[in-house]
Design a protein around this motif. Structure first.
Motif, PDB file in Angstrom:
ATOM      1  N   CYS A  22       0.259   2.778   3.860  1.00 39.47           N
ATOM      2  CA  CYS A  22       0.752   2.040   4.897  1.00 39.47           C
ATOM      3  C   CYS A  22       2.083   1.290   4.550  1.00 39.47           C
ATOM      4  O   CYS A  22       2.039   0.630   5.390  1.00 39.47           O
ATOM      5  CB  CYS A  22      -0.569   2.478   5.691  1.00 39.47           C
ATOM      6  SG  CYS A  22      -0.963   0.225   4.962  1.00 39.47           S
TER       7      CYS A  22
ATOM      8  N   CYS B 138       1.068  -1.311  -0.290  1.00 29.93           N
ATOM      9  CA  CYS B 138       0.081   0.213   0.197  1.00 29.93           C
ATOM     10  C   CYS B 138       0.796   1.068   0.216  1.00 29.93           C
ATOM     11  O   CYS B 138       2.227   1.142   1.038  1.00 29.93           O
ATOM     12  CB  CYS B 138      -0.997  -0.100   1.025  1.00 29.93           C
ATOM     13  SG  CYS B 138      -1.955   1.600   1.369  1.00 29.93           S
TER      14      CYS B 138
ATOM     15  N   CYS C 293      -6.828   0.896   4.280  1.00 32.32           N
ATOM     16  CA  CYS C 293      -6.717   2.866   3.909  1.00 32.32           C
ATOM     17  C   CYS C 293      -7.872   3.516   3.533  1.00 32.32           C
ATOM     18  O   CYS C 293      -7.606   4.972   4.076  1.00 32.32           O
ATOM     19  CB  CYS C 293      -5.294   3.351   3.650  1.00 32.32           C
ATOM     20  SG  CYS C 293      -3.461   2.823   3.986  1.00 32.32           S
TER      21      CYS C 293
ATOM     22  N   CYS D 130      -4.953   0.286   0.536  1.00 35.36           N
ATOM     23  CA  CYS D 130      -5.039  -0.822   0.734  1.00 35.36           C
ATOM     24  C   CYS D 130      -6.766  -0.865   1.492  1.00 35.36           C
ATOM     25  O   CYS D 130      -7.017   0.404   1.808  1.00 35.36           O
ATOM     26  CB  CYS D 130      -4.492  -1.489   1.841  1.00 35.36           C
ATOM     27  SG  CYS D 130      -4.476  -0.560   3.340  1.00 35.36           S
TER      28      CYS D 130
HETATM   29 ZN   LIG Z   1      -2.719   1.187   3.284  1.00 37.92          ZN
END
Ligand SMILES: [Zn+2]
Length: 205
Positions: free
Chosen positions: A67, A64, A79, A76
């Protein structure tokens, strides 16, 4: 002669595959050989499924961009979710730690994966893991709390200490998981109850 050739070739293929399994974490030479022989005896379909699962993992799974968790979509699903509390970020060492924490169901905030911990003895410095990415994510953000959920071993503690010193000046509350986790614990192996307690009892760093 043809038979001998066949045997030698197939034995090569088995030891080649066993050699590959032996490179995987937690698989010693004996287990590697056992798996290779198991696959030799199993159906072609089973072998194909395993090979395809490995290929699709390498093709589809990426990190991602926010993150650094493993994901098939970017950002992702954590998130991208509107249901997550974006005022909290929990910093972990590995993607597996997120699986362990999510399993407890106790945490609804966001994550940041460092992909390692500071370890001078192994030559892993502050630039080798995703520290500057989390600092830039926190700068001028609405984040109110950062939970340091690195492992409770020496490397994890050092990393938490380093991160705490960087994050506190940003005016963000920094907490560390409670001591319910015994020293030396790797988060991904902690049981749900212990991990939940450690979260509830997290203390200001
Ligand atoms: Zn993420």
């Amino acid at each position: 002669m043809a038979d001998k050739q066949f045997n030698e070739d197939s034995a090569d293929a088995i030891s080649h595959l066993a050699g590959e399994f032996n490179k995987l974490p937690g698989i010693g030479p004996k287990s590697a050989q056992r798996i290779a022989f198991f696959l030799m005896r199993s159906s072609e379909e089973q072998g194909r499924q395993l090979a395809e699962a490995i290929l699709s993992l390498k093709e589809k799974v990426k990190l991602c961009s926010i993150c650094f968790n493993v994901t098939e979509t970017d950002p992702c699903r954590i998130c991208a979710s509107v249901q997550r509390d974006n005022s909290r970020i929990c910093i972990v060492e590995q993607p597996q730690d997120i699986i362990a924490i999510e399993h407890t169901g106790i945490y609804t905030g966001l994550y940041h994966v460092l992909h390692g911990a500071i370890s001078p003895t192994e030559g892993i410095g502050t630039d080798s893991i995703r520290i500057k990415e989390v600092i830039s994510r926190l700068t001028d953000s609405d984040v109110q709390e950062v939970i340091l959920a690195t492992n409770t071993n020496l490397e994890g503690e050092q990393t938490a200490m380093y991160l705490g010193k960087l994050i506190q000046p940003l005016g963000i509350s920094v907490t560390r998981l409670a001591r319910g986790l015994p020293f030396g614990t790797e988060l991904e192996y902690a049981d749900d109850v212990t991990l939940s307690r450690a979260f509830e009892g997290r203390q200001t760093f």
